[in-house]
Scaffold this motif. Structure first.
Motif, PDB file in Angstrom:
ATOM      1  N   ILE A  24       0.838  -1.202   0.000  1.00  0.00           N
ATOM      2  CA  ILE A  24       0.000   0.000   0.000  1.00  0.00           C
ATOM      3  C   ILE A  24       0.873   1.253   0.000  1.00  0.00           C
ATOM      4  O   ILE A  24       0.616   2.211  -0.737  1.00  0.00           O
ATOM      5  N   TRP A  25       1.936   1.262   0.787  1.00  0.00           N
ATOM      6  CA  TRP A  25       2.836   2.417   0.867  1.00  0.00           C
ATOM      7  C   TRP A  25       3.540   2.635  -0.467  1.00  0.00           C
ATOM      8  O   TRP A  25       3.697   3.767  -0.914  1.00  0.00           O
ATOM      9  N   LEU A  26       3.946   1.557  -1.136  1.00  0.00           N
ATOM     10  CA  LEU A  26       4.606   1.670  -2.438  1.00  0.00           C
ATOM     11  C   LEU A  26       3.648   2.241  -3.478  1.00  0.00           C
ATOM     12  O   LEU A  26       4.017   3.126  -4.258  1.00  0.00           O
ATOM     13  N   ILE A  27       2.415   1.761  -3.483  1.00  0.00           N
ATOM     14  CA  ILE A  27       1.419   2.284  -4.425  1.00  0.00           C
ATOM     15  C   ILE A  27       1.173   3.764  -4.166  1.00  0.00           C
ATOM     16  O   ILE A  27       1.090   4.562  -5.107  1.00  0.00           O
ATOM     17  N   PHE A  28       1.074   4.143  -2.911  1.00  0.00           N
ATOM     18  CA  PHE A  28       0.873   5.552  -2.573  1.00  0.00           C
ATOM     19  C   PHE A  28       2.034   6.402  -3.068  1.00  0.00           C
ATOM     20  O   PHE A  28       1.827   7.478  -3.627  1.00  0.00           O
ATOM     21  N   LYS A  29       3.263   5.928  -2.880  1.00  0.00           N
ATOM     22  CA  LYS A  29       4.424   6.709  -3.315  1.00  0.00           C
ATOM     23  C   LYS A  29       4.470   6.851  -4.834  1.00  0.00           C
ATOM     24  O   LYS A  29       4.884   7.883  -5.342  1.00  0.00           O
ATOM     25  N   ILE A  30       4.018   5.832  -5.555  1.00  0.00           N
ATOM     26  CA  ILE A  30       4.060   5.882  -7.017  1.00  0.00           C
ATOM     27  C   ILE A  30       3.004   6.821  -7.575  1.00  0.00           C
ATOM     28  O   ILE A  30       3.286   7.595  -8.494  1.00  0.00           O
ATOM     29  N   ILE A  31       1.788   6.793  -7.036  1.00  0.00           N
ATOM     30  CA  ILE A  31       0.714   7.598  -7.627  1.00  0.00           C
ATOM     31  C   ILE A  31       0.598   8.995  -7.029  1.00  0.00           C
ATOM     32  O   ILE A  31      -0.187   9.804  -7.517  1.00  0.00           O
ATOM     33  N   ARG A  32       1.394   9.304  -6.033  1.00  0.00           N
ATOM     34  CA  ARG A  32       1.289  10.607  -5.361  1.00  0.00           C
ATOM     35  C   ARG A  32       1.554  11.767  -6.317  1.00  0.00           C
ATOM     36  O   ARG A  32       0.759  12.710  -6.390  1.00  0.00           O
ATOM     37  N   ILE A  33       2.639  11.731  -7.067  1.00  0.00           N
ATOM     38  CA  ILE A  33       3.014  12.854  -7.937  1.00  0.00           C
ATOM     39  C   ILE A  33       2.024  13.028  -9.099  1.00  0.00           C
ATOM     40  O   ILE A  33       1.578  14.153  -9.350  1.00  0.00           O
ATOM     41  N   PRO A  34       1.656  11.957  -9.839  1.00  0.00           N
ATOM     42  CA  PRO A  34       0.665  12.174 -10.908  1.00  0.00           C
ATOM     43  C   PRO A  34      -0.671  12.714 -10.408  1.00  0.00           C
ATOM     44  O   PRO A  34      -1.283  13.557 -11.066  1.00  0.00           O
ATOM     45  N   VAL A  35      -1.115  12.259  -9.250  1.00  0.00           N
ATOM     46  CA  VAL A  35      -2.380  12.754  -8.702  1.00  0.00           C
ATOM     47  C   VAL A  35      -2.263  14.234  -8.349  1.00  0.00           C
ATOM     48  O   VAL A  35      -3.167  15.024  -8.638  1.00  0.00           O
ATOM     49  N   LEU A  36      -1.148  14.616  -7.756  1.00  0.00           N
ATOM     50  CA  LEU A  36      -0.950  16.034  -7.431  1.00  0.00           C
ATOM     51  C   LEU A  36      -0.865  16.883  -8.699  1.00  0.00           C
ATOM     52  O   LEU A  36      -1.379  18.016  -8.730  1.00  0.00           O
ATOM     53  N   CYS A  37      -0.263  16.363  -9.760  1.00  0.00           N
ATOM     54  CA  CYS A  37      -0.188  17.104 -11.024  1.00  0.00           C
ATOM     55  C   CYS A  37      -1.571  17.284 -11.635  1.00  0.00           C
ATOM     56  O   CYS A  37      -1.904  18.376 -12.106  1.00  0.00           O
ATOM     57  N   LEU A  38      -2.380  16.222 -11.636  1.00  0.00           N
ATOM     58  CA  LEU A  38      -3.739  16.340 -12.166  1.00  0.00           C
ATOM     59  C   LEU A  38      -4.580  17.308 -11.340  1.00  0.00           C
ATOM     60  O   LEU A  38      -5.372  18.076 -11.889  1.00  0.00           O
ATOM     61  N   LEU A  39      -4.394  17.280 -10.038  1.00  0.00           N
ATOM     62  CA  LEU A  39      -5.110  18.207  -9.175  1.00  0.00           C
ATOM     63  C   LEU A  39      -4.709  19.655  -9.469  1.00  0.00           C
ATOM     64  O   LEU A  39      -5.567  20.548  -9.530  1.00  0.00           O
ATOM     65  N   ALA A  40      -3.423  19.885  -9.702  1.00  0.00           N
ATOM     66  CA  ALA A  40      -2.955  21.233 -10.023  1.00  0.00           C
ATOM     67  C   ALA A  40      -3.517  21.707 -11.365  1.00  0.00           C
ATOM     68  O   ALA A  40      -3.906  22.875 -11.508  1.00  0.00           O
ATOM     69  N   VAL A  41      -3.586  20.815 -12.342  1.00  0.00           N
ATOM     70  CA  VAL A  41      -4.162  21.178 -13.648  1.00  0.00           C
ATOM     71  C   VAL A  41      -5.639  21.520 -13.488  1.00  0.00           C
ATOM     72  O   VAL A  41      -6.116  22.523 -14.034  1.00  0.00           O
ATOM     73  N   TYR A  42      -6.362  20.695 -12.747  1.00  0.00           N
ATOM     74  CA  TYR A  42      -7.785  20.964 -12.549  1.00  0.00           C
ATOM     75  C   TYR A  42      -8.005  22.296 -11.840  1.00  0.00           C
ATOM     76  O   TYR A  42      -8.864  23.085 -12.242  1.00  0.00           O
ATOM     77  N   ILE A  43      -7.243  22.565 -10.799  1.00  0.00           N
ATOM     78  CA  ILE A  43      -7.405  23.828 -10.069  1.00  0.00           C
ATOM     79  C   ILE A  43      -7.061  25.002 -10.971  1.00  0.00           C
ATOM     80  O   ILE A  43      -7.748  26.025 -10.972  1.00  0.00           O
ATOM     81  N   GLY A  44      -6.019  24.861 -11.779  1.00  0.00           N
ATOM     82  CA  GLY A  44      -5.654  25.926 -12.711  1.00  0.00           C
ATOM     83  C   GLY A  44      -6.735  26.180 -13.745  1.00  0.00           C
ATOM     84  O   GLY A  44      -7.055  27.330 -14.074  1.00  0.00           O
ATOM     85  N   LEU A  45      -7.311  25.111 -14.281  1.00  0.00           N
ATOM     86  CA  LEU A  45      -8.411  25.274 -15.241  1.00  0.00           C
ATOM     87  C   LEU A  45      -9.619  25.916 -14.589  1.00  0.00           C
ATOM     88  O   LEU A  45     -10.270  26.789 -15.176  1.00  0.00           O
ATOM     89  N   TRP A  46      -9.923  25.483 -13.394  1.00  0.00           N
ATOM     90  CA  TRP A  46     -11.083  26.015 -12.694  1.00  0.00           C
ATOM     91  C   TRP A  46     -10.919  27.508 -12.414  1.00  0.00           C
ATOM     92  O   TRP A  46     -11.830  28.296 -12.665  1.00  0.00           O
ATOM     93  N   VAL A  47      -9.755  27.887 -11.920  1.00  0.00           N
ATOM     94  CA  VAL A  47      -9.519  29.301 -11.618  1.00  0.00           C
ATOM     95  C   VAL A  47      -9.527  30.123 -12.902  1.00  0.00           C
ATOM     96  O   VAL A  47     -10.170  31.169 -12.991  1.00  0.00           O
ATOM     97  N   GLY A  48      -8.829  29.656 -13.924  1.00  0.00           N
ATOM     98  CA  GLY A  48      -8.731  30.420 -15.164  1.00  0.00           C
ATOM     99  C   GLY A  48     -10.036  30.521 -15.915  1.00  0.00           C
ATOM    100  O   GLY A  48     -10.378  31.580 -16.443  1.00  0.00           O
ATOM    101  N   TYR A  49     -10.759  29.420 -16.002  1.00  0.00           N
ATOM    102  CA  TYR A  49     -11.967  29.416 -16.826  1.00  0.00           C
ATOM    103  C   TYR A  49     -13.175  29.970 -16.100  1.00  0.00           C
ATOM    104  O   TYR A  49     -13.942  30.745 -16.661  1.00  0.00           O
ATOM    105  N   SER A  50     -13.352  29.572 -14.847  1.00  0.00           N
ATOM    106  CA  SER A  50     -14.580  29.998 -14.173  1.00  0.00           C
ATOM    107  C   SER A  50     -14.413  31.280 -13.371  1.00  0.00           C
ATOM    108  O   SER A  50     -15.329  32.091 -13.327  1.00  0.00           O
TER     109      SER A  50
END
Length: 76
Positions: A24-50
């Motif tokens: 579980i810890w290994l899976i968390f470490k692997i997916i942590r960065i891509p999830v944070l990147c997708l979250l940053a893209v979504y927040i950026g789109l939300w702020v910019g567009y809406s």
């Protein structure tokens, strides 16, 4: 001075983690960065567009929005 020699204190050994917890810890470490990147893209789109563009935030997920944006940027 004290009569006791300076002995290093023995370190306590940690109990080994269960194998499932290591997995579980290994899976968390692997997916942590891509999830944070997708979250940053979504927040950026939300702020910019809406917020800056004063458009409904649900339109971020419509393909027609991005097709229109592509046409605006790459129009001849």
């Amino acid at each position: 001075m004290s009569d006791k020699p300076n002995k290093p204190t023995p370190k306590k050994k940690k109990a080994p983690r269960p194998k499932w917890l290591n997995i579980i810890w290994l899976i968390f470490k692997i997916i942590r960065i891509p999830v944070l990147c997708l979250l940053a893209v979504y927040i950026g789109l939300w702020v910019g567009y809406s917020k800056l563009g004063h458009q409904p935030s649900a339109e971020i997920f419509h393909m027609s929005t991005w097709r229109h944006l592509y046409d605006l940027v790459f129009a001849n």
